[in-house]
Design an enzyme around this catalytic site. Structure first.
Site, mmCIF file in Angstrom:
data_model
loop_
_atom_site.group_PDB
_atom_site.id
_atom_site.type_symbol
_atom_site.label_atom_id
_atom_site.label_comp_id
_atom_site.label_asym_id
_atom_site.label_seq_id
_atom_site.Cartn_x
_atom_site.Cartn_y
_atom_site.Cartn_z
ATOM 1 N N GLU A 8 8.803 14.867 -32.401
ATOM 2 C CA GLU A 8 9.644 15.845 -33.105
ATOM 3 C C GLU A 8 10.266 15.174 -34.335
ATOM 4 O O GLU A 8 10.758 14.058 -34.257
ATOM 5 C CB GLU A 8 10.716 16.375 -32.133
ATOM 6 C CG GLU A 8 11.897 17.085 -32.754
ATOM 7 C CD GLU A 8 11.551 18.331 -33.555
ATOM 8 O OE1 GLU A 8 10.772 19.167 -33.081
ATOM 9 O OE2 GLU A 8 12.091 18.464 -34.674
ATOM 10 N N LEU A 65 7.958 22.924 -26.204
ATOM 11 C CA LEU A 65 8.654 22.621 -24.951
ATOM 12 C C LEU A 65 8.029 23.349 -23.766
ATOM 13 O O LEU A 65 7.852 22.774 -22.692
ATOM 14 C CB LEU A 65 10.140 22.974 -25.068
ATOM 15 C CG LEU A 65 10.930 22.114 -26.060
ATOM 16 C CD1 LEU A 65 12.354 22.630 -26.205
ATOM 17 C CD2 LEU A 65 10.944 20.646 -25.639
ATOM 18 N N ALA A 76 9.074 19.975 -31.112
ATOM 19 C CA ALA A 76 9.820 20.248 -29.876
ATOM 20 C C ALA A 76 10.582 21.559 -29.989
ATOM 21 O O ALA A 76 11.760 21.655 -29.654
ATOM 22 C CB ALA A 76 10.766 19.095 -29.567
ATOM 23 N N GLY A 77 9.900 22.588 -30.527
ATOM 24 C CA GLY A 77 10.474 23.935 -30.558
ATOM 25 C C GLY A 77 10.092 24.647 -29.267
ATOM 26 O O GLY A 77 9.687 24.006 -28.285
ATOM 27 N N GLY A 93 -1.323 41.950 -29.471
ATOM 28 C CA GLY A 93 -0.957 40.872 -30.391
ATOM 29 C C GLY A 93 -0.790 39.519 -29.723
ATOM 30 O O GLY A 93 -1.303 39.279 -28.620
ATOM 31 N N HIS A 135 27.393 39.752 -5.181
ATOM 32 C CA HIS A 135 27.520 38.425 -4.566
ATOM 33 C C HIS A 135 26.550 38.329 -3.393
ATOM 34 O O HIS A 135 26.459 39.267 -2.612
ATOM 35 C CB HIS A 135 28.952 38.210 -4.075
ATOM 36 C CG HIS A 135 29.105 36.911 -3.356
ATOM 37 N ND1 HIS A 135 29.226 35.715 -4.022
ATOM 38 C CD2 HIS A 135 29.120 36.618 -2.020
ATOM 39 C CE1 HIS A 135 29.322 34.734 -3.134
ATOM 40 N NE2 HIS A 135 29.252 35.256 -1.917
ATOM 41 N N VAL A 170 4.880 12.564 -38.120
ATOM 42 C CA VAL A 170 3.462 12.328 -37.823
ATOM 43 C C VAL A 170 2.743 12.026 -39.130
ATOM 44 O O VAL A 170 2.897 12.748 -40.119
ATOM 45 C CB VAL A 170 2.829 13.562 -37.129
ATOM 46 C CG1 VAL A 170 1.343 13.332 -36.874
ATOM 47 C CG2 VAL A 170 3.544 13.852 -35.820
ATOM 48 N N CYS A 193 1.911 38.157 -28.497
ATOM 49 C CA CYS A 193 2.746 38.214 -27.293
ATOM 50 C C CYS A 193 1.905 38.372 -26.027
ATOM 51 O O CYS A 193 2.012 37.584 -25.095
ATOM 52 C CB CYS A 193 3.735 39.377 -27.425
ATOM 53 S SG CYS A 193 4.566 39.790 -25.893
ATOM 54 N N LEU A 215 10.595 37.104 -32.690
ATOM 55 C CA LEU A 215 10.622 37.233 -31.241
ATOM 56 C C LEU A 215 10.133 38.632 -30.894
ATOM 57 O O LEU A 215 10.436 39.595 -31.613
ATOM 58 C CB LEU A 215 12.038 37.049 -30.707
ATOM 59 C CG LEU A 215 12.641 35.647 -30.877
ATOM 60 C CD1 LEU A 215 14.146 35.679 -30.641
ATOM 61 C CD2 LEU A 215 11.968 34.649 -29.949
HETATM 62 P P1 NAI Z 1 9.817 26.408 -33.741
HETATM 63 O O1 NAI Z 1 10.224 26.740 -35.104
HETATM 64 O O2 NAI Z 1 10.550 26.974 -32.574
HETATM 65 O O3 NAI Z 1 9.825 24.806 -33.545
HETATM 66 C C1 NAI Z 1 9.085 23.945 -34.356
HETATM 67 C C2 NAI Z 1 9.573 22.516 -34.182
HETATM 68 O O4 NAI Z 1 8.701 21.648 -34.871
HETATM 69 C C3 NAI Z 1 10.965 22.267 -34.756
HETATM 70 O O5 NAI Z 1 11.738 21.570 -33.807
HETATM 71 C C4 NAI Z 1 10.710 21.413 -35.998
HETATM 72 O O6 NAI Z 1 11.743 20.516 -36.303
HETATM 73 C C5 NAI Z 1 9.447 20.668 -35.585
HETATM 74 N N1 NAI Z 1 8.605 20.208 -36.694
HETATM 75 C C6 NAI Z 1 8.327 20.840 -37.865
HETATM 76 N N2 NAI Z 1 7.470 20.101 -38.597
HETATM 77 C C7 NAI Z 1 7.190 18.982 -37.875
HETATM 78 C C8 NAI Z 1 6.351 17.847 -38.087
HETATM 79 N N3 NAI Z 1 5.606 17.727 -39.176
HETATM 80 N N4 NAI Z 1 6.323 16.891 -37.115
HETATM 81 C C9 NAI Z 1 7.057 17.023 -35.988
HETATM 82 N N5 NAI Z 1 7.847 18.072 -35.756
HETATM 83 C C10 NAI Z 1 7.915 19.042 -36.668
HETATM 84 O O7 NAI Z 1 8.267 26.796 -33.673
HETATM 85 P P2 NAI Z 1 7.281 26.995 -32.441
HETATM 86 O O8 NAI Z 1 7.780 26.254 -31.258
HETATM 87 O O9 NAI Z 1 5.944 26.686 -32.961
HETATM 88 O O10 NAI Z 1 7.400 28.540 -32.130
HETATM 89 C C11 NAI Z 1 6.947 29.501 -33.101
HETATM 90 C C12 NAI Z 1 7.636 30.816 -32.943
HETATM 91 O O11 NAI Z 1 7.270 31.450 -31.753
HETATM 92 C C13 NAI Z 1 9.138 30.701 -32.982
HETATM 93 O O12 NAI Z 1 9.630 31.642 -33.872
HETATM 94 C C14 NAI Z 1 9.543 31.015 -31.575
HETATM 95 O O13 NAI Z 1 10.795 31.669 -31.531
HETATM 96 C C15 NAI Z 1 8.420 31.908 -31.069
HETATM 97 N N6 NAI Z 1 8.259 31.709 -29.633
HETATM 98 C C16 NAI Z 1 9.180 32.198 -28.769
HETATM 99 C C17 NAI Z 1 9.086 31.953 -27.428
HETATM 100 C C18 NAI Z 1 10.141 32.458 -26.522
HETATM 101 O O14 NAI Z 1 10.919 33.312 -26.917
HETATM 102 N N7 NAI Z 1 10.238 31.972 -25.293
HETATM 103 C C19 NAI Z 1 7.971 31.185 -26.857
HETATM 104 C C20 NAI Z 1 7.100 30.678 -27.853
HETATM 105 C C21 NAI Z 1 7.232 30.960 -29.170
#
Ligand code: NAI
Length: 456
Positions: A207, A190, A185-186, A41, A443, A241, A43, A317
């Site tokens: 963002e 990031l 900036a999700g 998938g 430690h 945007v 992941c 997740l």
């Molecule tokens: P997200 O939901 O984490 O973040 C999306 C961001 O985009 C939010 O900050 C939101 O305010 C912003 N946003 C929404 N519409 C917008 C617009 N029109 N213009 C500008 N900003 C806007 O989604 P993301 O980062 O795409 O991740 C998707 C999924 O994948 C999430 O559920 C995440 O938990 C999962 N994921 C988890 C990871 C990890 O556990 N390390 C790594 C990558 C993804």
């Protein structure tokens, strides 16, 4: 059309689907799993694993660049993005074949095809895939999620022409864009911003809200923001945007139009469950706000049909998907098990890493919980200081007044991703903080900071 029978039919071979298949086979059930792309998938193929592979190369590169401070010097240190991507492909291939091996070992029949629910015939569900009909007593829906594509003018054309990319295509770029604009900036935004900035792109992140990192504790998120800004990433917060065209992005800040020149745009504004074209109408499977509602055994409204992983839209997740898969299979096997969502850790694999579990200060306040906050800089860890000349980190713990239990833990700094499970365990098992004080931590480790913070 011939018809084959198994106990369980699984649609989707990501973490939810493949783990459910494995656990069902271990429980003595026969399993047919449908996967239209590669096993593993998002992941394994275009998410967790490939991004962590890229980010690890970035970390090695940064460490080498800073080596002088630690008495290690090298000439001409450079990051070869093409080689990084080649290695990423190798890692993905190896792990995908590992999952395929597990399917073989469990005698799971894997059908490399799109699956569509056909009907319910007596006690059996019928699913069609690769021109054949398959019957089963249970269906596990594990079709995952896909990137959300908002109706921003020019975005559709940008995606078609390759000027805009999603988290899938960006991993295939063989060259670093000179200027990269990330929308959102999700977590995805990031992590990608962190990699491409280290690899040499001039990165801007646009963002919509005033905060980065979604539901991350606000104090930790602001430390991360400052760190990423310090690395040269430009954040445009509270911006909408308004359009994309080859070479530029337009956005609005407080009603004022702005333009940014860019070579590539990554759209990372979230994901939505894949619920289209699966034949839900044949069984009348309910959906709500684009996801499949489930109870704590992952049951849908149709008896015998479960929805696990991103498709139920609850936590999106991979580690949640694993646990949901186990709970659903245990329910099928008649074993008592319940899904709990309140101690699921979340990690952002930037440098520094961010990891959190349970309540944030903001969510705890919203719920009206009475709690105290304990905080300590990671520089109180001997190992952290030994390994980090200038960097700092933070450990923040939320303890409920009265019960004296840990209700939230938030970390920023190296190893945060590896330490957070300890805090999850304490929250999940409702340990009184006093008991933790009696635990001996190895430690020197950075994890000692968790114990030290309790004493602070
Ligand atoms: P997200 O939901 O984490 O973040 C999306 C961001 O985009 C939010 O900050 C939101 O305010 C912003 N946003 C929404 N519409 C917008 C617009 N029109 N213009 C500008 N900003 C806007 O989604 P993301 O980062 O795409 O991740 C998707 C999924 O994948 C999430 O559920 C995440 O938990 C999962 N994921 C988890 C990871 C990890 O556990 N390390 C790594 C990558 C993804």
């Amino acid at each position: 059309m011939s018809q084959r029978h198994s106990d369980v039919l699984i649609i989707g071979g990501g973490p939810a689907g493949y783990l459910a298949a494995e656990r069902a086979a271990q429980g003595g059930l026969t399993v047919t799993l449908f996967e239209k792309r590669a096993m593993g998938g998002v992941c394994l193929n275009e998410g967790c694993i490939p991004t962590k592979t890229l980010l690890h190369s970035a970390k090695i590169y940064e460490t080498a660049l800073k080596g002088g401070a630690y008495g290690v010097t090298a000439d001409n240190v450079r990051l070869d993005h093409n080689a990084v991507v080649t290695r990423k492909d190798k890692v993905v291939k190896m792990l995908v074949s590992g999952v395929e091996g597990k399917m073989k070992a469990g005698k799971i029949s894997v059908i490399k095809s799109t699956a569509v629910i056909n009907e319910k015939n007596g006690a059996h569900f019928i699913v069609e895939g690769a021109g054949e009909k398959y019957s089963g007593r249970y269906i596990l829906l594990a079709a995952g999620s896909e990137p959300m594509i908002p109706p921003i003018p020019g975005l559709k054309e940008g995606l078609e022409k390759g000027f805009a990319v999603t988290s899938r295509e960006i991993l295939e770029l063989r060259e670093i864009p000179e200027k990269l604009t990330v929308i959102g900036a999700g977590v995805v935004g990031l992590e990608m911003a962190a990699y491409f900035a280290t690899a040499g792109s001039k990165v801007s992140v646009i963002e919509m809200t005033e905060k980065i990192a979604g539901y991350t504790d606000a104090e930790i998120a602001s430390i991360l923001l400052k760190d990423m800004q310090h690395r040269g990433i430009d954040f445009k917060l509270g911006c909408q945007v308004t359009g994309l065209s080859p070479g530029s992005v337009t956005y609005e800040k407080n009603g004022k139009a702005e333009k940014l020149s860019t070579d590539c745009v990554l759209i990372a504004i979230g994901r939505r469950p894949t619920i289209q074209n699966l034949g839900f109408e044949k069984l009348n499977i309910h959906t709500e706000r684009g996801a499949i509602p489930t109870d704590n055994q992952l049951r849908t409204n149709v008896s015998g049909v479960y929805a696990i992983g991103d498709i139920n839209g609850k936590s999106m997740l991979a580690h949640t998907a694993y646990r949901e898969a186990e709970v659903a299979v245990n329910h099928i096997l008649g074993k008592k098990d319940t899904m709990r969502y309140d101690a699921i850790p979340a990690v952002i694999y930037t440098a520094p890493e961010v990891a959190g579990v349970g309540e944030t200060e903001e969510s705890a306040r919203e719920k009206g919980l009475a709690f105290s906050v304990k905080k300590l800089s990671t520089r109180y860890s001997g190992r952290f200081v030994a390994e980090n000349d200038k960097a700092d980190g933070l450990c923040k713990l939320l303890i409920e007044n009265g019960t004296e239990r840990l209700i939230g833990a938030h970390l920023i700094g190296p190893y945060a991703s590896e330490m957070i499970y300890g805090a999850s365990m304490m929250i999940e098992s409702r340990w009184p903080v006093g008991d933790l004080k009696e635990l001996v931590f190895p430690h020197p480790t950075v994890s000692e900071i968790i114990r030290e913070t309790f004493f602070n």
